[in-house]
Scaffold this motif. Structure first.
Motif, PDB file in Angstrom:
ATOM      1  N   LEU A  52      -1.125  13.304  -9.494  1.00 48.78           N
ATOM      2  CA  LEU A  52      -2.406  12.676  -9.837  1.00 48.78           C
ATOM      3  C   LEU A  52      -3.557  13.484  -9.262  1.00 48.78           C
ATOM      4  N   THR A  53      -3.422  13.906  -8.004  1.00 52.56           N
ATOM      5  CA  THR A  53      -4.474  14.691  -7.372  1.00 52.56           C
ATOM      6  C   THR A  53      -4.656  16.031  -8.065  1.00 52.56           C
ATOM      7  N   ARG A  54      -3.520  16.711  -8.369  1.00 52.41           N
ATOM      8  CA  ARG A  54      -3.621  18.014  -9.044  1.00 52.41           C
ATOM      9  C   ARG A  54      -4.263  17.863 -10.407  1.00 52.41           C
ATOM     10  N   THR A  55      -3.829  16.875 -11.172  1.00 52.83           N
ATOM     11  CA  THR A  55      -4.344  16.689 -12.528  1.00 52.83           C
ATOM     12  C   THR A  55      -5.826  16.352 -12.503  1.00 52.83           C
ATOM     13  N   ALA A  56      -6.226  15.467 -11.596  1.00 53.85           N
ATOM     14  CA  ALA A  56      -7.642  15.113 -11.489  1.00 53.85           C
ATOM     15  C   ALA A  56      -8.476  16.331 -11.136  1.00 53.85           C
ATOM     16  N   THR A  57      -7.959  17.180 -10.261  1.00 47.98           N
ATOM     17  CA  THR A  57      -8.671  18.403  -9.889  1.00 47.98           C
ATOM     18  C   THR A  57      -8.797  19.335 -11.084  1.00 47.98           C
ATOM     19  N   ASN A  58      -7.712  19.464 -11.861  1.00 46.42           N
ATOM     20  CA  ASN A  58      -7.723  20.376 -12.998  1.00 46.42           C
ATOM     21  C   ASN A  58      -8.686  19.935 -14.098  1.00 46.42           C
ATOM     22  N   PHE A  59      -8.920  18.639 -14.205  1.00 44.12           N
ATOM     23  CA  PHE A  59      -9.798  18.128 -15.262  1.00 44.12           C
ATOM     24  C   PHE A  59     -11.199  17.792 -14.751  1.00 44.12           C
ATOM     25  N   SER A  60     -11.456  18.099 -13.480  1.00 41.69           N
ATOM     26  CA  SER A  60     -12.680  17.585 -12.869  1.00 41.69           C
ATOM     27  C   SER A  60     -13.919  18.401 -13.211  1.00 41.69           C
ATOM     28  N   ARG A  61     -13.774  19.620 -13.710  1.00 40.86           N
ATOM     29  CA  ARG A  61     -14.930  20.473 -13.959  1.00 40.86           C
ATOM     30  C   ARG A  61     -14.948  20.925 -15.406  1.00 40.86           C
ATOM     31  N   LEU A 111      10.121  17.654 -14.209  1.00 43.91           N
ATOM     32  CA  LEU A 111       8.761  17.735 -14.729  1.00 43.91           C
ATOM     33  C   LEU A 111       8.276  16.384 -15.225  1.00 43.91           C
ATOM     34  N   LEU A 112       9.191  15.541 -15.680  1.00 46.20           N
ATOM     35  CA  LEU A 112       8.771  14.228 -16.177  1.00 46.20           C
ATOM     36  C   LEU A 112       8.156  13.395 -15.055  1.00 46.20           C
ATOM     37  N   HIS A 113       8.680  13.549 -13.839  1.00 52.19           N
ATOM     38  CA  HIS A 113       8.126  12.843 -12.694  1.00 52.19           C
ATOM     39  C   HIS A 113       7.138  13.719 -11.930  1.00 52.19           C
ATOM     40  N   ARG A 114       6.777  14.840 -12.537  1.00 53.52           N
ATOM     41  CA  ARG A 114       5.728  15.725 -12.043  1.00 53.52           C
ATOM     42  C   ARG A 114       6.018  16.283 -10.647  1.00 53.52           C
ATOM     43  N   GLU A 115       7.284  16.585 -10.374  1.00 51.14           N
ATOM     44  CA  GLU A 115       7.581  17.338  -9.161  1.00 51.14           C
ATOM     45  C   GLU A 115       6.968  18.731  -9.246  1.00 51.14           C
ATOM     46  N   ALA A 116       6.742  19.194 -10.449  1.00 52.90           N
ATOM     47  CA  ALA A 116       6.038  20.447 -10.689  1.00 52.90           C
ATOM     48  C   ALA A 116       5.263  20.310 -11.993  1.00 52.90           C
ATOM     49  N   ASP A 117       4.268  21.161 -12.167  1.00 54.91           N
ATOM     50  CA  ASP A 117       3.499  21.160 -13.415  1.00 54.91           C
ATOM     51  C   ASP A 117       4.127  22.091 -14.451  1.00 54.91           C
ATOM     52  N   ILE A 118       4.565  23.250 -13.985  1.00 60.62           N
ATOM     53  CA  ILE A 118       5.165  24.264 -14.853  1.00 60.62           C
ATOM     54  C   ILE A 118       6.456  24.733 -14.202  1.00 60.62           C
ATOM     55  N   PRO A 164       0.823  -1.218   0.000  1.00 63.36           N
ATOM     56  CA  PRO A 164       0.000   0.000   0.000  1.00 63.36           C
ATOM     57  C   PRO A 164       0.857   1.269   0.000  1.00 63.36           C
ATOM     58  N   TRP A 165       0.371   2.282  -0.695  1.00 61.50           N
ATOM     59  CA  TRP A 165       1.102   3.545  -0.776  1.00 61.50           C
ATOM     60  C   TRP A 165       1.278   4.178   0.594  1.00 61.50           C
ATOM     61  N   GLU A 166       0.279   4.021   1.496  1.00 64.81           N
ATOM     62  CA  GLU A 166       0.383   4.700   2.787  1.00 64.81           C
ATOM     63  C   GLU A 166       1.568   4.193   3.601  1.00 64.81           C
ATOM     64  N   TRP A 167       2.017   2.945   3.359  1.00 69.21           N
ATOM     65  CA  TRP A 167       3.214   2.470   4.064  1.00 69.21           C
ATOM     66  C   TRP A 167       4.435   3.262   3.614  1.00 69.21           C
ATOM     67  N   TYR A 168       4.535   3.508   2.314  1.00 65.19           N
ATOM     68  CA  TYR A 168       5.658   4.296   1.809  1.00 65.19           C
ATOM     69  C   TYR A 168       5.561   5.754   2.271  1.00 65.19           C
ATOM     70  N   ARG A 169       4.350   6.260   2.357  1.00 69.04           N
ATOM     71  CA  ARG A 169       4.172   7.635   2.841  1.00 69.04           C
ATOM     72  C   ARG A 169       4.657   7.761   4.287  1.00 69.04           C
ATOM     73  N   THR A 170       4.304   6.771   5.116  1.00 67.54           N
ATOM     74  CA  THR A 170       4.793   6.763   6.499  1.00 67.54           C
ATOM     75  C   THR A 170       6.313   6.603   6.529  1.00 67.54           C
ATOM     76  N   THR A 182       4.313  11.601  -7.841  1.00 61.26           N
ATOM     77  CA  THR A 182       3.298  11.104  -8.764  1.00 61.26           C
ATOM     78  C   THR A 182       1.918  11.157  -8.132  1.00 61.26           C
ATOM     79  N   ALA A 183       1.820  10.777  -6.848  1.00 58.47           N
ATOM     80  CA  ALA A 183       0.535  10.828  -6.161  1.00 58.47           C
ATOM     81  C   ALA A 183       0.011  12.261  -6.068  1.00 58.47           C
ATOM     82  N   SER A 184       0.901  13.196  -5.759  1.00 60.22           N
ATOM     83  CA  SER A 184       0.490  14.603  -5.694  1.00 60.22           C
ATOM     84  C   SER A 184       0.065  15.109  -7.067  1.00 60.22           C
TER      85      SER A 184
END
Length: 301
Positions: free
Chosen positions: A82-91, A140-147, A6-12, A78-80
């Protein structure tokens, strides 16, 4: 390992690495300390590796843990993203909403971007900006930032890049410093002055030194790798140093010295991952940053 971890183990795991204790990790993650301990124990069991050893000062990372850190940080980015990208495309409405992570060097982020971010906030109040200031190139390839605003041409094909122009650097000093110490008339005269410069050698500095071999580390009286600290030391009259032409007349006017000797250009780009080309939020922020940086570069001394 027969089951996915699980990702949360790596987060911890990352939180313990950064905080040095289970209690610190639990506070950062808003979980209980026993939960953090279970995550680490489960991860060690799944990997069949000891990741931390106890000491009087806390938990010490083993070689195995240090080897995993970079990969876990990539997962975190990547997890961060994913959240940003989903938010940007959600509306699909007319109002732009989302989170955009912008990376820039310290001096650009502090001296130039605040007014541009204010412009973004006025135009798109529902866009949240995350500003990352570092002289390290964000991946940027690993999405540490968007721009990202970069002072070097991007090499990866997966990036959308717009060349803004070139920022010229010159040698500057404050009027207060020159009143006390006089102006150098030749490059060799710089040896008799208090010079503000870098501390650690970098590929960019080594490239510049090929053109200006006089400007080695030994010639500087004040050392710092922070561009912002260098700029403010020059403004304070602590010494002579290198400054972007556009910044020379802000707050405390600076006087250019030895212009015939030193003139160095930084190629400037605004860059975005191609996966974000259809994100209206990212495109809006990208366009304002590109236009604002062009206006900044077009300023004359």
């Amino acid at each position: 390992m027969s089951k996915p971890i699980p990702w949360e183990w790596y987060r911890t795991f990352l939180a313990v690495l950064r905080e040095g204790s289970l209690s610190g990790a639990s506070r950062v993650l808003a979980i209980t300390q026993p939960t953090a301990g279970r995550h680490i124990a489960a991860l060690e069991s799944a990997l069949d590796q000891v990741l931390f050893t106890r000491s009087q000062t806390g938990l010490l990372a083993t070689d195995a843990a240090l080897a995993l850190r970079g990969l876990a940080e990539t997962m975190e980015s990547t997890a961060s993203a994913l959240t940003r990208t989903a938010t940007n495309f959600s509306r699909n409405g007319t109002t732009l909403r989302g989170v955009v992570r912008v990376a820039a060097s310290e001096v650009i982020g502090i001296e130039v971007l605040p007014s541009l971010i204010a412009r973004i906030r006025e135009a798109y109040p529902q866009i949240v900006i995350e500003l990352v200031l570092s002289n390290r190139l964000q991946d940027l390839l690993h999405r540490e930032a968007d721009i990202a605003i970069r002072m070097t041409a991007p090499q990866q094909e997966q990036l959308i890049a717009r060349r803004i122009g070139s920022i010229e650097l010159g040698i500057y000093a404050s009027a207060a410093y020159l009143a006390r110490h006089g102006s150098p008339e030749t490059p060799e005269d710089l040896r008799a002055h208090s010079l503000v410069g870098f501390d650690q050698d970098t590929p960019y500095i080594r490239e510049a030194q090929q053109r200006y071999p006089l400007l080695t580390r030994d010639i500087f009286s004040l050392h710092t790798d922070s561009d912002v600290a260098q700029l403010n030391l020059i403004r304070a009259g602590a010494g002579i140093g290198i400054c972007q032409l556009q910044l020379a007349n802000r707050y405390i006017p600076l006087q250019r010295l030895l212009a015939d000797y030193f003139s160095y250009y930084l190629d400037t780009w605004v860059v975005m991952h191609e996966d974000l080309r259809n994100s209206r939020c990212c495109k809006a922020v990208f366009d304002i940053l590109a236009e604002g940086m062009q206006q900044y570069i077009s300023q004359v001394e």
